[in-house]
Design a protein around this motif. Structure first.
Motif, PDB file in Angstrom:
ATOM      1  N   ARG A  82       0.679  -1.139  -0.149  1.00  0.00           N
ATOM      2  CA  ARG A  82       0.082   0.000  -0.163  1.00  0.00           C
ATOM      3  C   ARG A  82       1.052   1.317  -0.168  1.00  0.00           C
ATOM      4  NH1 ARG A  82      -2.661  -3.754  -0.390  1.00  0.00           N
ATOM      5  NH2 ARG A  82      -4.579  -4.252  -0.438  1.00  0.00           N
ATOM      6  N   ARG A  83       0.158   2.539  -0.286  1.00  0.00           N
ATOM      7  CA  ARG A  83       0.865   3.507  -0.648  1.00  0.00           C
ATOM      8  C   ARG A  83       0.166   4.744   0.076  1.00  0.00           C
ATOM      9  NH1 ARG A  83       3.421   7.171  -6.036  1.00  0.00           N
ATOM     10  NH2 ARG A  83       4.317   8.611  -3.904  1.00  0.00           N
ATOM     11  N   GLY A  86       2.765   9.394   0.615  1.00  0.00           N
ATOM     12  CA  GLY A  86       4.039   9.054  -0.369  1.00  0.00           C
ATOM     13  C   GLY A  86       5.245   7.949   0.683  1.00  0.00           C
ATOM     14  N   GLU A  87       4.293   7.442   1.287  1.00  0.00           N
ATOM     15  CA  GLU A  87       4.946   6.250   2.121  1.00  0.00           C
ATOM     16  C   GLU A  87       4.262   4.894   1.203  1.00  0.00           C
ATOM     17  OE1 GLU A  87       5.099   6.395   6.250  1.00  0.00           O
ATOM     18  OE2 GLU A  87       4.843   8.933   5.658  1.00  0.00           O
ATOM     19  N   TYR A  88       6.194   4.342   1.409  1.00  0.00           N
ATOM     20  CA  TYR A  88       4.862   2.365   1.225  1.00  0.00           C
ATOM     21  C   TYR A  88       4.699   1.872   2.255  1.00  0.00           C
ATOM     22  CZ  TYR A  88       5.877   4.009  -3.765  1.00  0.00           C
ATOM     23  OH  TYR A  88       6.237   4.449  -4.784  1.00  0.00           O
ATOM     24  N   GLU A 105      11.274   2.977  -0.851  1.00  0.00           N
ATOM     25  CA  GLU A 105      10.434   2.373  -2.224  1.00  0.00           C
ATOM     26  C   GLU A 105      11.285   1.902  -2.809  1.00  0.00           C
ATOM     27  OE1 GLU A 105       9.769   5.217  -6.495  1.00  0.00           O
ATOM     28  OE2 GLU A 105      10.840   6.460  -4.712  1.00  0.00           O
ATOM     29  N   ALA A 108       9.530  -1.472  -1.641  1.00  0.00           N
ATOM     30  CA  ALA A 108       8.478  -1.245  -2.340  1.00  0.00           C
ATOM     31  C   ALA A 108       8.181  -2.084  -3.713  1.00  0.00           C
ATOM     32  CB  ALA A 108       8.305  -0.426  -2.178  1.00  0.00           C
ATOM     33  N   GLN A 112       6.864  -5.623  -4.576  1.00  0.00           N
ATOM     34  CA  GLN A 112       5.411  -5.725  -5.497  1.00  0.00           C
ATOM     35  C   GLN A 112       5.461  -6.913  -6.242  1.00  0.00           C
ATOM     36  OE1 GLN A 112       5.697  -2.078  -6.944  1.00  0.00           O
ATOM     37  NE2 GLN A 112       4.012  -1.512  -5.539  1.00  0.00           N
TER      38      GLN A 112
END
Length: 135
Positions: A82-83, A86-88, A105, A108, A112
């Motif tokens: 999830r984002r 601006g954070e993952y 990032e 992430a 993914q």
């Protein structure tokens, strides 16, 4: 009164010292230290939002923040990414709850590629995909 008038009529107020109030003038409430409310980051907001929906009756597992204190290595099931703001966040399933782990990032993007339900190992250095057989 003349000191106050001298301060207000002084041509350069930056060079003058402010008048200190006496204890009789300051109300008792002003002496109580102000405690700042804790600032919620993106992960805490996401967890609060999901648990609020859960409380309303939606079929959502309990969400908690991932805490690696004292855990050397643990294998969990990948539940998604999830984002928010601006954070993952990597979502990791552990029995009947979802652990929310803030990640950078690059992590992430790498995570993914996993499918939901794939095993993923967590440790003090972050997330690691278990090694698979090579050809």
């Amino acid at each position: 009164m003349s000191a106050l008038r001298a301060l207000t009529t002084a041509p350069n107020l930056a060079q003058t010292r402010p008048v200190m109030a006496t204890a009789a003038v300051v109300p008792e409430v002003a002496r109580v230290p102000v405690v700042a409310s804790p600032v919620m980051d993106g992960a805490d907001k996401y967890i609060a939002e999901r648990n609020e929906k859960r409380a309303k009756g939606f079929d959502i597992l309990k969400h908690t923040r991932y805490n690696a204190n004292g855990v050397k290595s643990e294998t969990l099931a990948y539940a998604g990414m999830r984002r928010m703001e601006g954070e993952y966040f990597a979502l990791l399933r552990k029995l009947d709850e979802i652990l929310v782990m803030p990640v950078d990032e690059a992590t992430a993007r790498r995570v993914q590629r996993l499918k939901v339900g794939d095993p993923i190992t967590t440790g003090p250095n972050g997330l690691r995909k278990p090694r698979s057989r090579s050809r």
